[in-house]
Scaffold this motif. Structure first.
Motif, PDB file in Angstrom:
ATOM      1  N   MET A  33      78.301  99.824 105.437  1.00 28.41           N
ATOM      2  CA  MET A  33      78.282 100.824 104.367  1.00 28.41           C
ATOM      3  C   MET A  33      79.202 102.000 104.697  1.00 28.41           C
ATOM      4  SD  MET A  33      76.391  99.550 102.040  1.00 28.41           S
ATOM      5  CE  MET A  33      76.272 100.977 100.975  1.00 28.41           C
ATOM      6  N   ARG A  34      79.157 102.465 105.937  1.00 25.07           N
ATOM      7  CA  ARG A  34      80.001 103.602 106.331  1.00 25.07           C
ATOM      8  C   ARG A  34      81.481 103.252 106.258  1.00 25.07           C
ATOM      9  NH1 ARG A  34      77.119 107.723 108.643  1.00 25.07           N
ATOM     10  NH2 ARG A  34      74.922 107.244 108.953  1.00 25.07           N
ATOM     11  N   ILE A  37      82.587 102.938 102.320  1.00 22.25           N
ATOM     12  CA  ILE A  37      82.544 104.113 101.449  1.00 22.25           C
ATOM     13  C   ILE A  37      83.252 105.283 102.116  1.00 22.25           C
ATOM     14  CG2 ILE A  37      81.026 105.773 100.296  1.00 22.25           C
ATOM     15  CD1 ILE A  37      78.926 103.488 100.221  1.00 22.25           C
ATOM     16  N   THR A  38      84.292 105.760 101.465  1.00 20.33           N
ATOM     17  CA  THR A  38      85.033 106.914 101.965  1.00 20.33           C
ATOM     18  C   THR A  38      84.126 108.141 101.975  1.00 20.33           C
ATOM     19  OG1 THR A  38      87.043 105.984 101.013  1.00 20.33           O
ATOM     20  CG2 THR A  38      87.093 108.321 101.587  1.00 20.33           C
ATOM     21  N   TYR A  40      81.419 108.779 103.639  1.00 22.29           N
ATOM     22  CA  TYR A  40      80.006 108.391 103.534  1.00 22.29           C
ATOM     23  C   TYR A  40      79.077 109.534 103.949  1.00 22.29           C
ATOM     24  CZ  TYR A  40      75.659 105.851 104.315  1.00 22.29           C
ATOM     25  OH  TYR A  40      74.350 105.438 104.281  1.00 22.29           O
ATOM     26  N   LYS A  43      78.911 112.395 101.463  1.00 20.61           N
ATOM     27  CA  LYS A  43      78.200 112.012 100.250  1.00 20.61           C
ATOM     28  C   LYS A  43      76.693 111.914 100.498  1.00 20.61           C
ATOM     29  CE  LYS A  43      82.122 109.688  98.264  1.00 20.61           C
ATOM     30  NZ  LYS A  43      82.790 108.436  97.996  1.00 20.61           N
ATOM     31  N   PHE A  50      72.231 108.925  96.315  1.00 24.25           N
ATOM     32  CA  PHE A  50      73.222 108.143  97.051  1.00 24.25           C
ATOM     33  C   PHE A  50      72.576 107.480  98.263  1.00 24.25           C
ATOM     34  CE2 PHE A  50      76.203 107.792 100.566  1.00 24.25           C
ATOM     35  CZ  PHE A  50      77.223 107.038  99.995  1.00 24.25           C
ATOM     36  N   SER A  54      72.261 103.534  99.020  1.00 26.02           N
ATOM     37  CA  SER A  54      72.819 103.014 100.264  1.00 26.02           C
ATOM     38  C   SER A  54      71.767 102.234 101.050  1.00 26.02           C
ATOM     39  CB  SER A  54      73.356 104.163 101.117  1.00 26.02           C
ATOM     40  OG  SER A  54      73.762 103.700 102.379  1.00 26.02           O
TER      41      SER A  54
END
Length: 64
Positions: A33-34, A37-38, A40, A43, A50, A54
């Motif tokens: 996930m990290r 997603i830019t 992360y 966010k 979020f 996630s």
């Protein structure tokens, strides 16, 4: 971040025998996930929705 207990509950696992394996799989799901997603952490820092999304995605990865 997901706890080991949360993941074991989701997977319906009562035993502690596979805790090390589950924790390694959890780390892979979190890393995925990290990486995907830019920004992360930024966010996740101020967005509870979020984080919940996630965590659900991580559970899907772990379950698969």
């Amino acid at each position: 971040m997901l706890s080991l207990d949360d993941v074991k509950l989701h997977l319906r696992i009562d035993s502690d025998a596979d805790d090390d394996l589950i924790e390694r799989i959890m780390a892979v799901a979190d890393g995925y996930m990290r990486d995907a997603i830019t920004d992360y952490d930024a966010k996740a820092a101020d967005n509870a929705a979020f984080v919940k999304k996630s965590e659900m995605c991580q559970l899907i990865i772990i379950t698969d």
